[in-house]
Design a protein around this motif. Structure first.
Motif, PDB file in Angstrom:
ATOM      1  N   HIS A 284      11.866   8.129  21.462  1.00  0.00           N
ATOM      2  CA  HIS A 284      12.525   8.654  20.266  1.00  0.00           C
ATOM      3  C   HIS A 284      11.743   9.807  19.621  1.00  0.00           C
ATOM      4  N   PHE A 285      12.489  10.584  18.842  1.00  0.00           N
ATOM      5  CA  PHE A 285      11.885  11.649  18.030  1.00  0.00           C
ATOM      6  C   PHE A 285      12.429  11.631  16.608  1.00  0.00           C
ATOM      7  N   LEU A 286      13.739  11.491  16.459  1.00  0.00           N
ATOM      8  CA  LEU A 286      14.366  11.606  15.140  1.00  0.00           C
ATOM      9  C   LEU A 286      13.840  10.598  14.115  1.00  0.00           C
ATOM     10  N   PRO A 287      13.560   9.330  14.469  1.00  0.00           N
ATOM     11  CA  PRO A 287      13.042   8.424  13.424  1.00  0.00           C
ATOM     12  C   PRO A 287      11.702   8.852  12.861  1.00  0.00           C
ATOM     13  N   PHE A 288      10.921   9.602  13.624  1.00  0.00           N
ATOM     14  CA  PHE A 288       9.669  10.135  13.083  1.00  0.00           C
ATOM     15  C   PHE A 288       9.966  11.199  12.016  1.00  0.00           C
ATOM     16  N   ILE A 289      10.988  12.010  12.254  1.00  0.00           N
ATOM     17  CA  ILE A 289      11.369  13.028  11.265  1.00  0.00           C
ATOM     18  C   ILE A 289      11.883  12.363   9.998  1.00  0.00           C
ATOM     19  N   PHE A 290      12.860  11.472  10.156  1.00  0.00           N
ATOM     20  CA  PHE A 290      13.437  10.802   8.987  1.00  0.00           C
ATOM     21  C   PHE A 290      12.391   9.929   8.285  1.00  0.00           C
ATOM     22  N   GLY A 291      11.560   9.259   9.062  1.00  0.00           N
ATOM     23  CA  GLY A 291      10.553   8.382   8.473  1.00  0.00           C
ATOM     24  C   GLY A 291       9.487   9.124   7.694  1.00  0.00           C
ATOM     25  N   SER A 292       9.090  10.313   8.179  1.00  0.00           N
ATOM     26  CA  SER A 292       8.110  11.102   7.424  1.00  0.00           C
ATOM     27  C   SER A 292       8.722  11.620   6.130  1.00  0.00           C
ATOM     28  N   ALA A 293      10.031  11.916   6.148  1.00  0.00           N
ATOM     29  CA  ALA A 293      10.699  12.342   4.909  1.00  0.00           C
ATOM     30  C   ALA A 293      10.723  11.206   3.891  1.00  0.00           C
ATOM     31  N   GLN A 294      10.906   9.981   4.361  1.00  0.00           N
ATOM     32  CA  GLN A 294      10.897   8.832   3.447  1.00  0.00           C
ATOM     33  C   GLN A 294       9.584   8.722   2.675  1.00  0.00           C
ATOM     34  N   LEU A 295       8.495   9.105   3.308  1.00  0.00           N
ATOM     35  CA  LEU A 295       7.163   8.898   2.727  1.00  0.00           C
ATOM     36  C   LEU A 295       6.665  10.085   1.913  1.00  0.00           C
ATOM     37  N   ILE A 296       7.453  11.132   1.793  1.00  0.00           N
ATOM     38  CA  ILE A 296       7.027  12.301   1.013  1.00  0.00           C
ATOM     39  C   ILE A 296       6.809  11.888  -0.444  1.00  0.00           C
ATOM     40  N   ASP A 297       5.671  12.308  -0.986  1.00  0.00           N
ATOM     41  CA  ASP A 297       5.274  12.045  -2.384  1.00  0.00           C
ATOM     42  C   ASP A 297       5.009  10.571  -2.655  1.00  0.00           C
ATOM     43  N   HIS A 298       4.747   9.780  -1.628  1.00  0.00           N
ATOM     44  CA  HIS A 298       4.386   8.385  -1.869  1.00  0.00           C
ATOM     45  C   HIS A 298       3.008   8.332  -2.548  1.00  0.00           C
ATOM     46  N   LYS A 299       2.871   7.475  -3.541  1.00  0.00           N
ATOM     47  CA  LYS A 299       1.647   7.448  -4.351  1.00  0.00           C
ATOM     48  C   LYS A 299       0.438   6.955  -3.567  1.00  0.00           C
ATOM     49  N   TYR A 300       0.662   6.029  -2.655  1.00  0.00           N
ATOM     50  CA  TYR A 300      -0.483   5.362  -2.033  1.00  0.00           C
ATOM     51  C   TYR A 300      -0.590   5.606  -0.533  1.00  0.00           C
ATOM     52  N   MET A 301       0.530   5.627   0.159  1.00  0.00           N
ATOM     53  CA  MET A 301       0.478   5.750   1.614  1.00  0.00           C
ATOM     54  C   MET A 301       0.410   7.207   2.038  1.00  0.00           C
ATOM     55  N   LYS A 302      -0.592   7.525   2.819  1.00  0.00           N
ATOM     56  CA  LYS A 302      -0.813   8.855   3.354  1.00  0.00           C
ATOM     57  C   LYS A 302      -0.662   8.809   4.873  1.00  0.00           C
ATOM     58  N   PRO A 303      -0.614   9.959   5.540  1.00  0.00           N
ATOM     59  CA  PRO A 303      -0.506   9.932   7.010  1.00  0.00           C
ATOM     60  C   PRO A 303      -1.588   9.106   7.697  1.00  0.00           C
ATOM     61  N   LYS A 304      -2.795   9.069   7.121  1.00  0.00           N
ATOM     62  CA  LYS A 304      -3.866   8.284   7.736  1.00  0.00           C
ATOM     63  C   LYS A 304      -3.654   6.777   7.566  1.00  0.00           C
ATOM     64  N   SER A 305      -2.683   6.381   6.744  1.00  0.00           N
ATOM     65  CA  SER A 305      -2.442   4.959   6.516  1.00  0.00           C
ATOM     66  C   SER A 305      -1.901   4.246   7.742  1.00  0.00           C
ATOM     67  N   ILE A 306      -1.487   5.005   8.770  1.00  0.00           N
ATOM     68  CA  ILE A 306      -0.972   4.348   9.977  1.00  0.00           C
ATOM     69  C   ILE A 306      -2.068   3.561  10.689  1.00  0.00           C
ATOM     70  N   HIS A 307      -3.331   3.812  10.343  1.00  0.00           N
ATOM     71  CA  HIS A 307      -4.439   3.090  10.978  1.00  0.00           C
ATOM     72  C   HIS A 307      -4.747   1.773  10.257  1.00  0.00           C
ATOM     73  N   ASN A 308      -4.039   1.515   9.168  1.00  0.00           N
ATOM     74  CA  ASN A 308      -4.258   0.281   8.411  1.00  0.00           C
ATOM     75  C   ASN A 308      -3.261  -0.778   8.889  1.00  0.00           C
ATOM     76  N   PRO A 309      -3.725  -1.821   9.596  1.00  0.00           N
ATOM     77  CA  PRO A 309      -2.773  -2.813  10.127  1.00  0.00           C
ATOM     78  C   PRO A 309      -1.996  -3.555   9.046  1.00  0.00           C
ATOM     79  N   ASP A 310      -2.590  -3.744   7.866  1.00  0.00           N
ATOM     80  CA  ASP A 310      -1.875  -4.435   6.791  1.00  0.00           C
ATOM     81  C   ASP A 310      -0.684  -3.615   6.309  1.00  0.00           C
ATOM     82  N   ILE A 311      -0.867  -2.301   6.216  1.00  0.00           N
ATOM     83  CA  ILE A 311       0.240  -1.433   5.793  1.00  0.00           C
ATOM     84  C   ILE A 311       1.357  -1.461   6.829  1.00  0.00           C
ATOM     85  N   LEU A 312       1.019  -1.392   8.103  1.00  0.00           N
ATOM     86  CA  LEU A 312       2.046  -1.438   9.149  1.00  0.00           C
ATOM     87  C   LEU A 312       2.798  -2.766   9.115  1.00  0.00           C
TER      88      LEU A 312
END
Length: 386
Positions: A284-312
């Protein structure tokens, strides 16, 4: 034999000094052996050996990274609505070369299709999957979600067959045979408005090719793009309006994504045209596009948060990007930076808005501008070959 330590040292006025002596690794004193000669620099006659990083296959890395970075960000565009009288026709393939590909991407159909994807992305900015919809689910989207749920139920009714190979369980062909036989009747409620039943001849091939190939038992971004083209055709017929876009992504597309993950896991679909470790995802490719748009301006989760297993674990059901990363980590074993270096590199970007704009540019370059993918794309009266 004289002691080397008692031998007189050569004078500074000597015309040709001897080569410097090496030092003992134990005591640090001089040794009898001269230092090894300094290697000569590489030349055209003796070039350096070819080096390929262990993290490769570098041959699969995007070759036009600089061009992708410098290209403009695709912007949302309104979908041109087709007006009656309609002239529906069975769609056909037209792309066979780079010239054909450039012709499509430079045409109004190509620009509006990419603008449609950008519009869907923009419609879910800062929106969780569980957030209330601004409008009730339209009858067309309700019928589409019901269609996808029916296809998912079929997977439960057709279990995988005993199979030794890693990919390609033949039970998928049984599922696809049922799809081919019953999809026309399932599509009728989606095309229920008066005068649009005739559109089945044009829309059915897009939808039928959205779930993988029964011969090769594979699935990839080309099939996903066909599903996006099917949605685009519904928008061209004014069955999906701009105010429906948030529901289209968070309800219909998510249901499609869940179905495809179920098919991939149950029947072991082979990745079609996978980029290996240098791809975002084997499928897949499109869910990465839509999913990154969902997270724009999120207060706590940043792109590096994908390495946090609790967040996932806690948020992968709310944000498609996190869900995709979670799927990759479960499907692939080993160090994340080695089996998914592209996703690992993206995690170093500071803002989700930069991730989203970069992925839109990458989708155009790595999907819509690739002949092996787009040679299967279909053209008819709604997506015109111009």
């Amino acid at each position: 034999m004289s002691d080397p330590e008692s031998s007189p040292l050569p004078s500074a006025s000597a015309s040709t000094p001897p080569p410097p002596s090496a030092t003992c690794r134990n005591c640090g004193g001089p040794t009898c052996r001269p230092s090894p000669p300094t290697p000569a620099p590489w030349s055209e006659v003796s070039p350096p050996p070819a080096y390929r990083p262990i993290r490769a296959p570098a041959i699969n890395a995007p070759a036009n990274t600089a061009a992708i970075i410098l290209s403009p960000v695709p912007q949302p565009l309104p979908v041109p609505v087709a007006a009656p009288p309609y002239h529906f026709q069975p769609p056909s393939k037209r792309i066979a070369s780079l010239d054909d590909l450039r012709r499509f991407n430079d045409s109004p159909s190509g620009r509006h299709f990419l603008g449609f994807v950008a519009s869907l992305s923009h419609s879910v900015r800062s929106r969780k999957l569980s957030d209330p919809l601004p409008l009730h689910l339209s009858p067309v989207l309700t019928s589409l979600v019901s269609l996808l749920q029916t296809l998912s139920h079929w997977v439960d009714q057709i279990p995988p067959l005993p199979h030794q190979a890693r990919y390609g369980n033949p039970a998928y062909r049984l599922w696809h045979e049922r799809l081919s036989a019953q999809l026309p009747s399932l599509l009728n409620p989606v095309l229920s408005p008066p005068g649009l039943q005739a559109a089945e001849v044009e829309l059915l091939p897009y939808l039928l090719d959205s779930f993988g190939n029964a011969t090769r038992i594979d699935y990839g971004t080309g099939h996903e793009t066909n599903f996006a083209a099917f949605l685009y055709c519904l928008a061209c017929l004014d069955l999906i309006k701009e105010e429906d876009y948030p529901a289209l992504v968070t309800r219909a597309f998510v249901t499609y994504l869940d179905l495809m993950r179920k098919l991939q896991n149950t029947y072991c679909l082979e990745p079609a045209g996978s980029h290996g470790v240098w791809g975002l995802d084997d499928y897949h490719f499109l869910p990465f596009i839509f999913g990154s748009a969902q997270l724009i301006d999120h207060k706590y989760m940043k792109p590096k948060s994908i390495h946090n297993p609790d967040i996932l674990e806690n948020f992968s059901h709310e944000y498609m990007y996190l869900g995709c990363v979670s799927f990759v980590k479960k499907a692939k074993k080993g160090v994340f930076a080695e089996h998914s270096p592209m996703l690992d590199d993206i995690s170093g970007v500071a803002q989700w808005s930069k991730v989203n704009s970069g992925l839109l540019k990458m989708y155009k370059a790595e999907v819509l501008e690739k002949v092996p993918i787009m040679q299967h794309f279909l053209f008819g009266s709604l997506i015109k070959w111009e």
